[in-house]
Design a protein around this motif. Structure first.
Motif, mmCIF file in Angstrom:
data_model
loop_
_atom_site.group_PDB
_atom_site.id
_atom_site.type_symbol
_atom_site.label_atom_id
_atom_site.label_comp_id
_atom_site.label_asym_id
_atom_site.label_seq_id
_atom_site.Cartn_x
_atom_site.Cartn_y
_atom_site.Cartn_z
ATOM 1 N N LEU A 61 0.450 -0.909 -0.018
ATOM 2 C CA LEU A 61 -0.276 -0.365 0.060
ATOM 3 C C LEU A 61 0.710 1.585 -0.238
ATOM 4 N N GLU A 72 -6.630 9.706 -5.337
ATOM 5 C CA GLU A 72 -6.638 8.617 -4.599
ATOM 6 C C GLU A 72 -6.219 8.376 -2.253
ATOM 7 N N ALA A 102 -9.563 9.095 -1.590
ATOM 8 C CA ALA A 102 -11.051 7.987 -0.982
ATOM 9 C C ALA A 102 -10.372 6.561 -0.499
ATOM 10 N N ALA A 103 -8.920 6.797 0.005
ATOM 11 C CA ALA A 103 -8.503 5.388 0.959
ATOM 12 C C ALA A 103 -8.768 5.562 2.051
ATOM 13 N N VAL A 132 -11.979 4.389 2.277
ATOM 14 C CA VAL A 132 -12.555 2.930 2.358
ATOM 15 C C VAL A 132 -12.259 2.496 4.120
ATOM 16 N N LEU A 133 -10.871 2.983 4.251
ATOM 17 C CA LEU A 133 -10.702 2.987 5.853
ATOM 18 C C LEU A 133 -11.659 2.738 6.625
ATOM 19 N N MET A 191 -15.337 0.822 5.940
ATOM 20 C CA MET A 191 -14.688 -0.162 6.692
ATOM 21 C C MET A 191 -14.404 -0.456 8.454
ATOM 22 N N ILE A 199 -16.879 -5.641 3.186
ATOM 23 C CA ILE A 199 -15.939 -5.464 2.139
ATOM 24 C C ILE A 199 -16.336 -4.554 1.122
ATOM 25 N N LEU A 200 -17.780 -5.188 0.677
ATOM 26 C CA LEU A 200 -18.081 -4.744 -1.000
ATOM 27 C C LEU A 200 -18.345 -3.352 -0.099
ATOM 28 N N ALA A 250 -17.345 -1.121 1.817
ATOM 29 C CA ALA A 250 -15.711 -0.409 1.366
ATOM 30 C C ALA A 250 -15.686 0.148 -0.025
ATOM 31 N N LEU A 251 -15.328 -1.330 -0.664
ATOM 32 C CA LEU A 251 -15.012 -1.002 -2.223
ATOM 33 C C LEU A 251 -16.103 -0.138 -3.331
ATOM 34 N N GLY A 291 -14.726 3.213 -2.514
ATOM 35 C CA GLY A 291 -13.470 3.777 -2.361
ATOM 36 C C GLY A 291 -13.559 3.955 -4.503
#
Lengths: 255, 106
Positions: B60, B71, B74-75, B78-79, B82, B88-89, B91-92, B95
């Motif tokens: 990463l 990026e 967006a990261a 996601v964090l 999550m 997970i879905l 979160a993705l 993102g």
């Protein structure tokens, strides 16, 4: 799977499930029954649905680096180790960096040795075929469920196999879905799909975080990787970062 | 569009997959095989246990360092997703959508 004469005489032969024993004698045998497989499978289905999220992501990524749907599905069916597969397709290129892929796969999956070792108190009572056959289906999620089941006092040796079958089915199925979807996506960056991999790793990191004790090894890994990525060719910075963190942990273990 | 390409099996790719499968199976069975014979030191165990997380971070770090504010933002999202939902879905999805939106901004 063959019958183990040591345990089969104590096994209920019906598939009706419940093999918990109320009375225990020493030494306590570990069962390996269809009931155990079924219990593992059913317990693991909700977890396996979550695993399918990673499977779709893996399929999309695999097709983006040029793997066919069949190749992606084959990898999921034979390797059955999510994080290492995602990292393998991240490393993928032309020509394929075979050594880097295989060595990195090994390093990432070394943790399975620890997990398998933790099963020993129960698995030593199973035949080699059953124990080592079940281990093919071991993933992080069903290992955790199996340990929980064993620690709760159940002695269902087939639980890992059953829960592993659930993981395997959803993992391979979702890989195919993702790879088919990936085939139909044009330029990945246009829809943000080039970010899927980074997003998967951020999510993985969130799951692997174990509190403050994780911080120092991660900082060491991060620093090593960023510096090594500057100065070294290829993807060796990944292994260097991981091993720097592991080395730190070994050194500071009994500080 | 979806034709024989879907079912293509390149011998070299299959070879790499088999090699990955073999080393992975070796890691899955090696631990049990070893502890049936020797005692693994706690020290080594501690070292191995940090490997998965450390490797994820090692991938990463340079990847995000090569990105930009879109990026990074967006990261972070996601964090956050999550951490709050453990899905997970979700979160993705967050993102991917947010990186597209943020790239439009920056």
């Amino acid at each position: 799977m063959q019958d183990d004469p040591q345990t089969s005489d104590r096994e209920p032969t019906t598939a009706s499930g419940n093999v918990e024993r109320t009375e225990t004698s020493q030494p306590d045998p570990v069962s390996f029954s269809r009931g155990g497989i079924r219990a593992g499978l059913l317990t693991c289905v909700p977890v396996a649905i979550g695993v399918a999220g990673y499977g779709v992501a893996f399929g999309v990524l695999a097709s983006q680096v040029g793997l066919s749907v069949a190749e992606a599905a084959l990898m999921s069916a034979l390797v059955v180790a999510g994080a290492s597969q995602i990292i393998a397709v991240e490393l993928w290129g032309d020509p394929i960096p075979v050594v880097a892929i295989v060595v990195t796969t090994f390093a990432i999956n070394l943790r399975y040795s620890l997990m398998g070792a933790a099963l020993q108190p129960w698995f030593q009572r199973l035949s080699a075929t059953k124990a080592y056959g079940s281990l093919f289906f071991m993933a992080d999620e069903n290992w955790a469920l199996t340990m929980r089941d064993f620690r709760a006092g159940n002695r269902r040796g087939a639980f890992l196999l059953g829960s592993g079958i659930a993981i395997w089915l959803f993992w391979v199925g979702s890989t195919i879905v993702g790879a088919l979807a990936g085939e139909t996506i044009g330029d990945p960056a246009q829809y943000g799909f080039d970010f899927v991999l980074a997003a998967v790793f951020v999510a993985l990191a969130a799951e692997l975080w174990e509190g403050r004790s994780t911080l120092l090894p991660w900082v060491v890994s991060l620093g090593t990787a960023v510096i090594a990525a500057e100065f070294l060719p290829g993807r060796w910075y990944i292994l260097l970062g991981g091993f720097a963190a592991a080395l730190l942990e070994v050194i500071r273990h009994d500080r | 569009m979806i034709g024989e390409r879907v079912l293509a099996l390149d011998p070299i790719v299959v070879g790499v997959i088999l090699a990955m499968a073999i080393v992975t199976y070796a890691t899955k069975t090696g631990g049990l095989w070893l502890v049936n014979r020797i005692e693994m030191s706690e020290r080594l165990e501690a070292g191995l246990s940090v490997l998965p997380g450390a490797i994820v971070i090692a991938i990463l770090g340079p990847e995000l360092a090569a990105g930009g504010p879109a990026e990074w933002g967006a990261a972070g999202l996601v964090l956050l997703v999550m951490w709050r939902t453990e899905s997970i879905l979700l979160a993705l999805g967050t993102g991917v959508v947010s990186v597209v939106l943020l790239r439009g901004l920056f």
